[in-house]
Design an enzyme around this catalytic site. Structure first.
Site, PDB file in Angstrom:
ATOM      1  N   GLU A   1       0.794  -1.228   0.000  1.00 46.96           N
ATOM      2  CA  GLU A   1       0.000   0.000   0.000  1.00 46.96           C
ATOM      3  C   GLU A   1       0.830   1.284   0.000  1.00 46.96           C
ATOM      4  OE1 GLU A   1      -4.123  -0.982   2.096  1.00 46.96           O
ATOM      5  OE2 GLU A   1      -2.472  -0.902   3.538  1.00 46.96           O
ATOM      6  N   VAL A   2       1.671   1.420  -0.998  1.00 45.08           N
ATOM      7  CA  VAL A   2       2.461   2.644  -1.078  1.00 45.08           C
ATOM      8  C   VAL A   2       1.719   3.658  -1.952  1.00 45.08           C
ATOM      9  CG1 VAL A   2       4.689   3.640  -1.697  1.00 45.08           C
ATOM     10  CG2 VAL A   2       4.545   1.265  -0.877  1.00 45.08           C
TER      11      VAL A   2
END
Lengths: 548, 553
Positions: B349-350
């Site tokens: 989840e960047v």
């Protein structure tokens, strides 16, 4: 019923913040929410009128006293108040106890040294039981050197003590502090209840008491004890001991003895909480049948009894003899003016199968309308209970089926979907009512469902002002299918706190962000007091729960 | 002797009808009750509650032997490589003595000076691995044979012996008079998957060490063997680093009360070791690192609004050499503090918006020839971090995202599947690329729902994806995740147990024998009462009761 109240207040300084986190980051869909200091501090439920000032005083844990005001009509022999003084002293200064002697006993110039509690009415109600008509109002003035709590009755004083304890906070150096404050408070609704179900799972006394304690922290005032139901009959009856002997999960380890029941009632009374027992009939009575022969209707398959049993058998005189004796006992054991008689979810299939019932239906001219038989039963039961000088509460179906009810009957609305219409109908017919339909807390879901409970407006139905006055309150229900001592407390709190504020505070108190900020601190306060109240969202409490 | 496999036991116990009938106390027909009674009488082992998770093969008989706490012994077999003084087994003997004789400390020990013969549990292991840590290759197979006066427990390793002791403890029961018994039994058992984990998140809420230790105990009761410690994340950084103490002094919720000191961490690791549980820490980056930034200046990327910094920060800054110097030191510390050969590096989840806004990052992208392709930047960063841990001789686990944007990661990296939608396709893709996987997606049990949602965990078929046998061997196991948004010490245990136990059986037992939730239901009910009896706040599955209810609040 309430006139709109305006909140006059001054902003509290930043020092009121209890060091809550500055940043919260959410990885998922939930809107980011940061706990910030509310201008109302951590008051929960929010009082009707609050004036908070920035002027702050210190509280010396060694020398601080809670005492009766000279003018108070309550005397030191009022153990209800004495117990409450000790309880709230512990809540506020519990961690100070062992430091006694180390710190100066001399009060500083900016100290509040005493909380004086002044019962103003000639009858303090110290030794009575709370009732639906009890005056719960109070006025609180925090100033230096004394804080004064005025209440007509002890019930208001109890709430005022809770409020006072909620005003206390720790400054940056950990010193107990309180701001100059004026509060005038009373509940919006008189009936603010929690339903716990001790039949689907047995709840040890310790769990019941812990939750009464937590109810008091949230100004709830009714414990609706759904004590028996299909799965088990834990109430130990003196008159019919075989009911629990045969019908409880275990005749010794899973029962409430008369002493247990007495303890629950007194524990509740000392916190201004009424205990209303529910003995639900004619449905939900499978466990009754184990200890009371011929009480339940034998079901038939074809022309033969199938060996199973249905609701209470409404056609036998023995049934009513039993009920008379049983409710005579119940009405002496439980001092409250009301008994909940249930009357919900009666399944007609067993009655239909039974030839004796069919015959009886014919004799009575009921045709095939089994609601008439149900009404016949309930009517007789209500008449029996009425002779014991008790009022009764019943689930909405009894009203829906057109049973003739005493004027003081409380109709309990529980069926979700159409609850507003039902409220309109019940109050339109002139009956007093309480609302539970939107507050079935046993239905859990992911995320912050307290907001859903918070947003309910109980008087949001079509009706006259007169009708709305008939709504005396509501109850949060935690049915027991999936709940026992292992998970009850964190599941109930702080979700039920949302209901508590809806039922206590003014109608206009609807700011969900402010509620989040206050409720976050309130839940940490419950945790600090030893109650495993679950978190609202990512965050921390200065003192985390110490149990495991 | 009656011989049957466990699945048969379960089926005879439990048509759903019979269960419901027991539960609703009276809504059932007498006939059903009689049927149940007949089964009980006929088989004569009604008090044998069975073992959770179900062993691979069990043979049991109605022949039973009394156990007396006054004459009950654990001992080492003559052939055993581990001898008295073996820390793991000595500790296990002590623990299981109290778990088996629950009344022992309450003073209710029946003082019966009867003719009870002594009963000895004799443990033999092939390897003296008493002072080591369990690892990814540790065998947990054991063989248990209970006969008159004696139970023989044989295992390759002490870890297998610990699993066998758990099974033995679950075989012991009390009759109506409180006397203890165990039936004649043969068990041959081993786990289906070698990686069976629980994820706890100590960043979104701080979990006191006692809550973690209690979780480790309960994990052992369900034969879990990996504690995935998601120790830090955006909200807080409770790990007290000896190299970078500012990380927790500035990034924890509170620098004194909401941290894990080095000795706390050691305590967790050594407690876990005694239960045969590996501790795998996760230091998730480059996203999920807001709390890191508080104690480590310049670690995070400054976000820009137009041409000026906005004052907020994004993921770890991948363009500065100082970032990699910091990470090298931090992971050097972490890899010496945590003995397991795995380290979880996160990588999920960047968000790219902050990187995009930053002119230095954009310049770096250009220099590296990444164009506008930010996944390439992320891949560049992750590759550097994986190289750091590889140099420390550690195996990296990363979330599936890393595979999704960067298929050329080192072959020995383990991929962790967490996204609920399309996880079967992801299993196919990753294993086809020859990479090992751990499956967590169907076991995010922080997501709660009304009713018996353990069914969802139980009915997962981890290998039901399209792929060759070789591919399926690459699924090394699974993990039950309890993310921390809504969970702290107040509600952690009832939310975990027994819901996680459903996943435990899926990961340990044979899928064919454990495919029915109806058959599992009464066994899991008994098992949850066993957990409650052992002091674990395990919530109920449905209406009913335990003989010994939970005594706290």
């Amino acid at each position: 019923m309430t006139t709109a109240l305006r909140f006059s207040l001054l902003l509290l300084g930043v020092s009121f913040s209890r060091g809550f986190l500055n940043d919260l980051f959410d990885e998922e869909e939930e809107a980011e929410r940061v706990v910030q200091a509310s201008k109302y501090g951590s008051l929960w439920p929010l009082p009707q009128k609050v004036q908070l000032s920035e002027v702050s005083f210190k509280l010396n844990g060694v020398s601080f006293k809670i005492s009766d005001a000279k003018e108070s009509t309550a005397t030191p022999s009022c153990s209800l108040l004495q117990d409450a003084y000790r309880r709230y002293y512990e809540y506020m200064f519990g961690s100070f106890k062992r430091q006694e002697g180390r710190k100066s006993r001399h009060a500083g110039p900016s100290d509040v040294t005493e909380l004086q509690v002044w019962i103003t009415s000639s009858e303090s109600d110290c030794d009575s039981f709370p009732s639906v008509a009890s005056d719960e109002s109070y006025e609180l003035t925090v100033d230096q050197p004394y804080a004064v709590l005025k209440a007509p009755k002890v019930w208001g004083a109890l709430h005022g003590l809770e409020t006072f304890s909620q005003l206390v906070y720790e400054d940056e150096n950990g010193a107990k502090s309180i701001n100059s404050t004026t509060i005038s408070d009373f509940p919006r609704f008189a009936h603010r209840g929690i339903l716990l179900d001790s039949s689907r799972h047995f709840l040890p006394i310790k769990v019941l008491l812990a939750n009464l304690e937590t109810m008091a922290m949230n100004k709830f005032n009714v414990f609706h004890w759904h004590i028996v139901d299909d799965p088990s009959f834990p109430y130990l009856s003196r008159t019919f001991p075989q009911l629990s002997q045969q019908g409880a999960y275990h005749p010794y380890t899973h029962v409430y003895t008369p002493a247990d029941v007495k303890m629950v009632i007194e524990f509740g009374r000392l916190r201004g909480i009424r205990v209303i027992p529910e003995f639900d009939t004619p449905g939900h009575t499978q466990s009754w049948g184990k200890g009371q022969k011929d009480l339940l209707t034998p079901c038939y398959s074809g022309s033969k009894p199938s060996g199973t049993f249905g609701p209470v058998n409404p056609i036998l005189n023995t049934t009513y003899d039993f009920m008379s004796q049983f409710f005579k006992e119940v009405s002496t054991v439980f001092p409250d003016a009301y008994i909940h008689l249930g009357g919900d979810e009666v399944d007609f299939s067993c009655w239909k199968s039974n030839p004796d019932i069919q015959k009886f239906m014919e004799q009575q001219g009921f045709g095939k309308d089994f609601t008439k038989l149900e009404s016949f039963y309930i009517q007789k039961l209500l008449d029996i209970v009425a002779t014991s000088q008790k009022g009764y509460m019943i689930w909405q179906e009894v009203f829906d089926n057109g049973v003739k009810l005493k004027a003081d009957t409380v109709v309990h609305v529980w069926i979700g979907g159409g609850a507003n219409d039902e409220m309109a109908k019940v109050t339109g017919a002139g009956y007093t009512t309480i609302l539970s339909a939107p507050w079935y807390l046993d239905y859990i879901s992911y995320r912050q469902d307290w907001q859903k409970y918070y947003k309910v407006e109980p008087l949001n139905f079509n009706g006259t002002d007169e009708q709305k006055k008939l709504v005396i309150g509501g109850e949060a229900c935690l049915w027991g299918e999936y709940v026992d001592a292992t998970n009850l407390t964190p599941r109930l709190w702080p979700r039920a706190s949302a209901v508590a504020e809806r039922l206590w505070s003014a109608k206009e108190v609807t700011d969900i962000n402010d509620a989040f900020n206050r409720l976050s601190v309130h839940r940490c306060r419950m945790v600090e007091r030893g109650i495993p109240a679950e978190p609202l969202f990512s965050s921390y409490c200065p003192r985390e729960y110490r149990g495991v | 002797m009656v011989q049957f496999d466990s699945a048969v036991v379960a089926s005879q116990w439990s048509s759903m009808e019979v269960i419901m009938c027991m539960l609703s106390s009276g809504r059932c027909t007498r006939a059903h009750l009689y049927l149940l009674l007949l089964i009980i009488i006929a088989l004569g082992f009604h008090t044998v509650e069975g073992i959770w998770p179900l062993p691979q093969t069990v043979t049991t008989s109605p022949e039973r032997y009394p156990l007396n706490s006054q004459a009950f012994y654990f001992g080492y077999g003559r052939q055993s490589a581990a001898k008295p003084g073996c820390s793991v087994l000595d500790a296990a003997f002590k623990r299981y003595f109290f778990l088996i004789f629950q009344d022992y400390t309450s003073g209710n020990v029946p003082l019966r000076f009867n003719q009870n013969k002594p009963f000895t549990v004799e443990v033999s292991v092939d390897h003296d691995d008493c002072e080591s840590y369990p690892n990814e290759d540790s065998s947990e197979r054991y063989n248990l044979s209970v006969s008159a006066g004696k139970a023989s427990l044989n295992a390759g390793t002490v870890w297998g012996a610990v699993r066998g002791l758990e099974s033995f403890s679950q075989l012991v029961y009390q009759d109506e008079y409180g006397s203890y018994f165990v039936n004649k039994t043969e068990i041959d058992d081993f786990p289906r998957f070698k990686f069976r984990g629980i994820l706890l998140d100590t960043s979104r809420h701080y979990l006191p060490v006692t809550a973690i230790l209690k979780t480790l105990d309960a994990m052992a009761y369900s034969k879990f063997n990996v504690f995935h410690w998601h120790i830090v994340d955006d909200p807080s950084f409770p790990y007290q680093s000896s190299t970078f103490p500012d990380l927790s002094s500035k990034g924890a919720f509170h620098p004194m009360t909401h941290i894990y000191t080095q000795s706390d961490v050691r305590r967790v690791i050594s407690h876990a070791r005694l239960w045969g549980i590996r501790v795998i820490p996760e230091f998730d980056s480059p996203g999920h690192t807001q709390s890191w930034g508080k104690g480590q200046p310049d670690l995070l990327t400054p976000c820009y609004r137009g041409s000026t910094p906005s004052g907020t920060f994004g993921p770890v800054n991948p363009v500065l050499p100082s970032t990699y110097q910091f990470m090298t030191k931090l992971f050097k510390e972490v890899s010496s503090v945590f003995p397991d050969s795995y380290i979880h590096l996160g990588g999920d989840e960047v968000g790219f918006s902050c990187w995009k806004s930053n002119p230095d990052v954009r310049a770096f992208m250009q220099k590296m020839g990444f164009g506008g392709n930010f996944p390439k930047l992320e891949a560049f960063y992750m590759e550097s971090i994986v190289n750091i841990t590889s140099a420390l001789n550690k195996t990296s686990i990363v979330w599936q995202d890393v595979f999704d944007y960067h298929e050329k990661i080192p072959k020995d990296t383990v991929l962790h599947i967490w996204k609920g939608t399309g996880y079967k396709a992801e299993l196919s893709r990753i294993t086809k690329a020859g990479m090992r996987v751990v499956l967590a997606a169907p076991w995010y049990i922080n997501h709660i729902a009304y009713g018996q949602d353990w069914h969802n965990s139980y009915t997962v078929q981890p290998l039901n994806f399209s792929g060759t046998d070789e591919q399926k061997k690459l699924v090394i196991g699974g993990e039950v995740a309890m993310w921390g948004e809504y969970v702290d010490a107040t509600n952690l245990h009832p939310r975990l147990w027994p819901r996680a136990s459903a996943g435990a059986e899926r990961l340990w037992s044979d899928e064919q024998q454990t495919s029915s939730v109806d058959k599992a239901f009464p066994r899991l009910q008994d098992f949850r009462c066993l957990l409650v009896r052992r002091g674990i706040r395990a919530e109920p599955l449905f209406v009913g009761h335990c003989k010994h209810e939970y005594q706290g609040i």
